[in-house]
Design an enzyme around this catalytic site. Structure first.
Site, PDB file in Angstrom:
ATOM      1  N   GLU A   1       0.842   5.708  -0.022  1.00 31.68           N
ATOM      2  CA  GLU A   1       0.061   6.934   0.194  1.00 31.68           C
ATOM      3  C   GLU A   1       0.348   7.946  -0.904  1.00 31.68           C
ATOM      4  O   GLU A   1       1.505   8.286  -1.152  1.00 31.68           O
ATOM      5  CB  GLU A   1       0.425   7.548   1.555  1.00 31.68           C
ATOM      6  CG  GLU A   1       0.050   6.663   2.724  1.00 31.68           C
ATOM      7  CD  GLU A   1       0.337   7.330   4.076  1.00 31.68           C
ATOM      8  OE1 GLU A   1       0.707   8.515   4.119  1.00 31.68           O
ATOM      9  OE2 GLU A   1       0.172   6.627   5.096  1.00 31.68           O
TER      10      GLU A   1
ATOM     11  N   GLU B   1      -9.019   7.729   3.844  1.00 31.38           N
ATOM     12  CA  GLU B   1      -8.955   8.015   5.279  1.00 31.38           C
ATOM     13  C   GLU B   1      -9.504   9.406   5.588  1.00 31.38           C
ATOM     14  O   GLU B   1      -9.091  10.405   4.978  1.00 31.38           O
ATOM     15  CB  GLU B   1      -7.489   7.891   5.757  1.00 31.38           C
ATOM     16  CG  GLU B   1      -7.342   8.159   7.253  1.00 31.38           C
ATOM     17  CD  GLU B   1      -6.026   7.657   7.833  1.00 31.38           C
ATOM     18  OE1 GLU B   1      -5.245   6.994   7.130  1.00 31.38           O
ATOM     19  OE2 GLU B   1      -5.786   7.939   9.025  1.00 31.38           O
TER      20      GLU B   1
ATOM     21  N   LYS C   1       0.865  -1.188   0.000  1.00 30.50           N
ATOM     22  CA  LYS C   1       0.000   0.000   0.000  1.00 30.50           C
ATOM     23  C   LYS C   1       0.901   1.238   0.000  1.00 30.50           C
ATOM     24  O   LYS C   1       1.942   1.243   0.656  1.00 30.50           O
ATOM     25  CB  LYS C   1      -0.931   0.001   1.217  1.00 30.50           C
ATOM     26  CG  LYS C   1      -1.765   1.286   1.346  1.00 30.50           C
ATOM     27  CD  LYS C   1      -2.961   1.103   2.267  1.00 30.50           C
ATOM     28  CE  LYS C   1      -2.675   1.272   3.744  1.00 30.50           C
ATOM     29  NZ  LYS C   1      -2.100   2.574   4.155  1.00 30.50           N
TER      30      LYS C   1
END
Ligand code: KIV
Length: 272
Positions: free
Chosen positions: A123, A190, A121
């Site tokens: 960001e 998020e 993953k």
């Protein structure tokens, strides 16, 4: 929409895309060690995230920035040894992919090779597009992460809700569509407004997993230690605590201390 829990022997990135297509919600939790991962996997979670939140939760740092690639590999390999069913996603830590695509690929390869995890993953959106493409081209599944991206905390200055302004919301939708186009298998969103998260989920066919992003998305993720109530100083509105382990563990440990001091432990049956 189906709410039934289907039986899957093993969750793959394809299973997750199929789950979204079938309207089945996806469950995701963090884990950073063998024992916790064994429990989480056995309880039927779909995705285990070896998050860089290990930096806060396991190491006591204030942010996710200090955790290293070697430390992430240590956590990830402990988790992988516990897993029978869940898909394991591992965060590429801060500093391991931002400088250039070649370094990003090297970091992703190290995670896959040395931990046995199934995916990584990362960001960010446009600014890391080339790095994501390089990793995808090597056959490594990538999950995106948009909205509040804790590795950029010093740029944001605060952990408050992101994309409340129209321009940031538009950029976020564009980034999500770009991540789908280049081949990411899913995206974590998020701490953004629920309405925006729903719009993003409806605009792509890959799963959108929310944390503080409402229930119009395709699945939910929480930090395990937070939802079990092991941590007690972190109280965002989105967090539901399913247990209060901080209190239960404190009581159990105090009782043990008392028992040792009073010779209550061990008793006759607890010795040889
Ligand atoms: O590191 C982490 O735990 C995460 C979740 C908050 C999604 O990225």
């Amino acid at each position: 929409m189906s709410t039934a829990k289907k039986e899957y022997k093993r969750i793959t990135v394809k299973t997750l895309v199929d789950m979204k297509a079938n309207g089945e919600k996806i469950s995701m939790l963090t884990a950073y060690d063998y024992t916790m991962a064994k429990i989480v996997d056995g309880a039927g979670i779909d995705i285990i995230l070896v998050g860089d939140s290990a930096s806060n939760v396991m190491a006591g740092h204030e942010t996710t920035l200090p955790i290293t690639l070697d430390q992430m590999i240590y956590h990830a390999s402990s988790v992988v040894r516990a897993i029978d069913r869940a898909l394991v996603v591992v965060d590429l830590p801060f500093g391991s992919y931002q400088s250039d695509p070649k370094e990003a690929l090297r970091s992703a390869i190290r995670i896959m090779k040395e931990s046995g995890a199934h995916s990584v993953k990362m960001e960010g959106g446009k600014e890391i597009k080339e790095s994501i493409k390089r990793i995808l081209n090597a056959g490594i599944p990538v999950m995106g992460h948009l909205g509040l991206t804790p590795q950029s905390i010093y740029k944001f200055g605060t952990y408050t809700v992101r994309a409340k302004e129209e321009q940031e919301a538009l950029n976020l939708i564009e980034d999500a569509q770009m991540l789908e186009r280049i081949g990411c298998f899913g995206i974590v969103l998020e701490k953004i407004p629920a309405k925006l998260a729903k719009k993003v989920a409806e605009s792509v066919s890959i799963p959108i997993i929310g944390i503080g992003a409402g229930n119009g998305v395709d699945g939910q993720v929480l930090v395990l230690h937070d939802m079990l109530g092991m941590t007690h100083e972190f109280n965002p509105r989105f967090l539901r605590r399913y247990l209060n382990l901080y209190e239960d563990m404190t009581k159990a440990i105090s009782k043990y201390v008392d028992d040792v001091k009073s010779l209550e432990f061990p008793n006759d049956n607890e010795q040889y």
